[in-house]
Write a protein that holds these residues in place. Sequence first.
Motif, PDB file in Angstrom:
ATOM      1  N   UNK A  77       0.851  -0.930  -0.060  1.00  0.00           N
ATOM      2  CA  UNK A  77       0.102  -0.009   0.016  1.00  0.00           C
ATOM      3  C   UNK A  77       0.995   1.360   0.121  1.00  0.00           C
ATOM      4  N   UNK A  78       0.655   2.189  -0.749  1.00  0.00           N
ATOM      5  CA  UNK A  78       1.457   3.345  -1.061  1.00  0.00           C
ATOM      6  C   UNK A  78       0.809   4.631  -1.282  1.00  0.00           C
ATOM      7  N   UNK A  79       1.434   5.609  -0.731  1.00  0.00           N
ATOM      8  CA  UNK A  79       0.853   7.088  -0.998  1.00  0.00           C
ATOM      9  C   UNK A  79       1.290   7.530  -2.363  1.00  0.00           C
ATOM     10  N   UNK A  80       0.202   8.191  -2.887  1.00  0.00           N
ATOM     11  CA  UNK A  80       0.406   8.736  -4.237  1.00  0.00           C
ATOM     12  C   UNK A  80       0.183  10.154  -4.340  1.00  0.00           C
ATOM     13  N   UNK A 107       3.514   1.615  -9.553  1.00  0.00           N
ATOM     14  CA  UNK A 107       3.204   2.488  -8.298  1.00  0.00           C
ATOM     15  C   UNK A 107       4.051   3.808  -8.690  1.00  0.00           C
ATOM     16  N   UNK A 108       5.381   3.691  -9.240  1.00  0.00           N
ATOM     17  CA  UNK A 108       6.188   4.747  -9.573  1.00  0.00           C
ATOM     18  C   UNK A 108       5.745   5.488 -10.750  1.00  0.00           C
ATOM     19  N   UNK A 109       5.099   4.833 -11.685  1.00  0.00           N
ATOM     20  CA  UNK A 109       4.660   5.469 -12.857  1.00  0.00           C
ATOM     21  C   UNK A 109       3.427   6.402 -12.475  1.00  0.00           C
ATOM     22  N   UNK A 110       2.445   5.917 -11.640  1.00  0.00           N
ATOM     23  CA  UNK A 110       1.119   6.790 -11.710  1.00  0.00           C
ATOM     24  C   UNK A 110       1.656   7.905 -10.491  1.00  0.00           C
ATOM     25  N   UNK A 111       2.669   7.443  -9.699  1.00  0.00           N
ATOM     26  CA  UNK A 111       3.109   8.632  -8.598  1.00  0.00           C
ATOM     27  C   UNK A 111       3.659   9.924  -9.306  1.00  0.00           C
ATOM     28  N   UNK A 112       4.544   9.423 -10.661  1.00  0.00           N
ATOM     29  CA  UNK A 112       4.993  10.456 -11.104  1.00  0.00           C
ATOM     30  C   UNK A 112       3.963  11.024 -12.098  1.00  0.00           C
ATOM     31  N   UNK A 113       3.218  10.625 -12.778  1.00  0.00           N
ATOM     32  CA  UNK A 113       1.839  11.197 -13.369  1.00  0.00           C
ATOM     33  C   UNK A 113       1.147  12.124 -12.643  1.00  0.00           C
ATOM     34  N   UNK A 114       0.754  11.685 -11.346  1.00  0.00           N
ATOM     35  CA  UNK A 114       0.138  12.666 -10.360  1.00  0.00           C
ATOM     36  C   UNK A 114       0.745  13.907  -9.885  1.00  0.00           C
ATOM     37  N   UNK A 115       2.223  13.714  -9.692  1.00  0.00           N
ATOM     38  CA  UNK A 115       3.160  14.875  -9.480  1.00  0.00           C
ATOM     39  C   UNK A 115       3.023  15.825 -10.550  1.00  0.00           C
ATOM     40  N   UNK A 116       3.431  15.106 -11.796  1.00  0.00           N
ATOM     41  CA  UNK A 116       3.483  16.162 -13.090  1.00  0.00           C
ATOM     42  C   UNK A 116       2.079  16.895 -13.247  1.00  0.00           C
ATOM     43  N   UNK A 117       0.960  16.255 -12.990  1.00  0.00           N
ATOM     44  CA  UNK A 117      -0.284  17.100 -12.891  1.00  0.00           C
ATOM     45  C   UNK A 117      -0.218  18.077 -12.163  1.00  0.00           C
ATOM     46  N   UNK A 119       2.272  20.019 -10.722  1.00  0.00           N
ATOM     47  CA  UNK A 119       3.233  20.856 -11.098  1.00  0.00           C
ATOM     48  C   UNK A 119       2.679  21.672 -12.458  1.00  0.00           C
ATOM     49  N   UNK A 120       1.743  20.964 -13.376  1.00  0.00           N
ATOM     50  CA  UNK A 120       1.581  21.628 -14.801  1.00  0.00           C
ATOM     51  C   UNK A 120       0.247  22.363 -14.636  1.00  0.00           C
ATOM     52  N   UNK A 121      -0.531  21.970 -13.482  1.00  0.00           N
ATOM     53  CA  UNK A 121      -2.070  22.561 -13.396  1.00  0.00           C
ATOM     54  C   UNK A 121      -2.138  23.387 -12.220  1.00  0.00           C
ATOM     55  N   UNK A 122      -1.318  23.214 -11.255  1.00  0.00           N
ATOM     56  CA  UNK A 122      -1.126  23.971 -10.094  1.00  0.00           C
ATOM     57  C   UNK A 122      -2.095  23.713  -9.007  1.00  0.00           C
ATOM     58  N   UNK A 123      -2.654  22.293  -9.251  1.00  0.00           N
ATOM     59  CA  UNK A 123      -3.755  21.708  -8.281  1.00  0.00           C
ATOM     60  C   UNK A 123      -3.528  20.241  -8.246  1.00  0.00           C
ATOM     61  N   UNK A 124      -4.179  19.883  -7.161  1.00  0.00           N
ATOM     62  CA  UNK A 124      -4.235  18.260  -7.029  1.00  0.00           C
ATOM     63  C   UNK A 124      -5.047  17.781  -8.046  1.00  0.00           C
ATOM     64  N   UNK A 125      -4.614  16.493  -8.499  1.00  0.00           N
ATOM     65  CA  UNK A 125      -5.502  15.720  -9.221  1.00  0.00           C
ATOM     66  C   UNK A 125      -6.376  14.961  -8.500  1.00  0.00           C
ATOM     67  N   UNK A 126      -7.816  14.969  -9.110  1.00  0.00           N
ATOM     68  CA  UNK A 126      -8.773  14.333  -8.080  1.00  0.00           C
ATOM     69  C   UNK A 126      -8.759  12.643  -8.159  1.00  0.00           C
ATOM     70  N   UNK A 127      -9.566  12.195  -7.135  1.00  0.00           N
ATOM     71  CA  UNK A 127      -9.187  10.893  -7.189  1.00  0.00           C
ATOM     72  C   UNK A 127     -10.177  10.063  -8.307  1.00  0.00           C
ATOM     73  N   UNK A 128     -11.087  10.776  -8.959  1.00  0.00           N
ATOM     74  CA  UNK A 128     -11.789  10.449  -9.936  1.00  0.00           C
ATOM     75  C   UNK A 128     -11.033  10.511 -11.253  1.00  0.00           C
ATOM     76  N   UNK A 129     -10.167  11.412 -11.308  1.00  0.00           N
ATOM     77  CA  UNK A 129      -9.220  11.683 -12.567  1.00  0.00           C
ATOM     78  C   UNK A 129      -8.305  10.621 -12.510  1.00  0.00           C
ATOM     79  N   UNK A 130      -7.478  10.540 -11.114  1.00  0.00           N
ATOM     80  CA  UNK A 130      -6.680   9.620 -11.078  1.00  0.00           C
ATOM     81  C   UNK A 130      -7.112   7.940 -11.317  1.00  0.00           C
ATOM     82  N   UNK A 131      -8.165   7.900 -11.127  1.00  0.00           N
ATOM     83  CA  UNK A 131      -8.713   6.236 -11.338  1.00  0.00           C
ATOM     84  C   UNK A 131      -8.900   6.197 -12.810  1.00  0.00           C
ATOM     85  N   UNK A 132      -9.398   7.200 -13.287  1.00  0.00           N
ATOM     86  CA  UNK A 132      -9.481   7.035 -14.986  1.00  0.00           C
ATOM     87  C   UNK A 132      -7.734   7.096 -15.523  1.00  0.00           C
ATOM     88  N   UNK A 133      -7.176   7.833 -14.965  1.00  0.00           N
ATOM     89  CA  UNK A 133      -5.712   7.786 -15.555  1.00  0.00           C
ATOM     90  C   UNK A 133      -5.023   6.361 -15.368  1.00  0.00           C
TER      91      UNK A 133
END
Length: 266
Positions: A77-80, A107-117, A119-133
Motif C-alpha cells: 500500500x503506497x501514498x500517491x 506505483x512509480x509511474x502513477x506517482x510521477x503522473x500525479x506529481x506532474x499534473x 506541477x503543470x496545473x497548479x492543483x491536485x489531481x482528483x481521485x476520480x481523474x486519477x482512477x481514470x488515468x
Amino acid sequence: MASILGANPTLTSIPSYSFSQASHNNGATGNKEHAFYPYTDNGGSTLGITGNDFAIIAGDTRLTSGYSINTRYSPKVFRIGGDDETGEGAHIILSVVGFAADGTALKERLNAIVKMYKYQHGKKMSVKACAQRLATILYGKRFFPYYVTAILGGLDEDGKGALYSYDPVGSYEREQCRAAGAAASLIMPFLDNQVNFKNQYLPSTGEGHDLLARQAEPLPRHEVEQLVRDAFTSATERHIEVGDGLQMLVITQEGIEEAFFPLKRD
C-alpha cells in the motif's frame, strides 16, 4: 560420468538454460518450441473499505515465491502524489498485489503522473481523474500487462470515501469494499456480509423468504478498522501466503494516517 550420460539419452537432452516452462518438440522435424513466462505471483492480499468521510486500504507485508518467504516486510500500500520519499502531502492511496516488480513499476509511474499534473496545473489531481488515468495506464499495457490487481482510494469532490478496483488490463469500478490477492476468496465473502450486509435480514419483518434485507450503509471508522484487522487475522489462519504484518492507511480530510499491526509469522 561421460559413459553414464551417453547411456541415458534423456540426460543428454536436458537443456542448459532455465525457463519456467519446458520446451516442446514439434514432431519429427526436430524443431523445439521454447516457452518463456515472465511473471510470478508473490502472494499477499490487500483490501479497501470506504466510509462517509474516509477510505481505508490495507495489505499484509509478506512476499513469497512458491513455498519460500522472500521477505517479511514488503509493503503493498503506497501514498500517491506526495512531495518526497516520505509521501508527505499525498492525497491518494494505491495498493498493488500480484507480481511485486510490476506493482512497484506501476506505483512509480502513477506517482510521477500525479506529481506532474500538480506541477503543470497548479492543483491536485482528483481521485476520480486519477482512477481514470490508472485505467488508461493499465489498458495501454494490455498486450504485456502489469501482473497486478490494483485498488485506488481517496476522497471524492464531496469529501466522501472513494474506492476503485481494477483488473490487470484496466477495467475498473467504484465500490464500497473490495479484497484482492491470494486470500481474496476468503476475505471478500466476509466483507460482503459485514460491509455490504449481504444475507443479513431485519428480524420481525416476516417469515422465511419474506424477511426484509438489511440495507447497506457506511460504517463508522472504528468498526471498519476492526473489520480490517479481523479479516487479515482470519486469512492468516487459512492461507500460507498471507502474514507477518498488516499495513493500514487511512485517508481523511486531515491527511493520511498509517498504522502497522503484527500478524502470524508461520
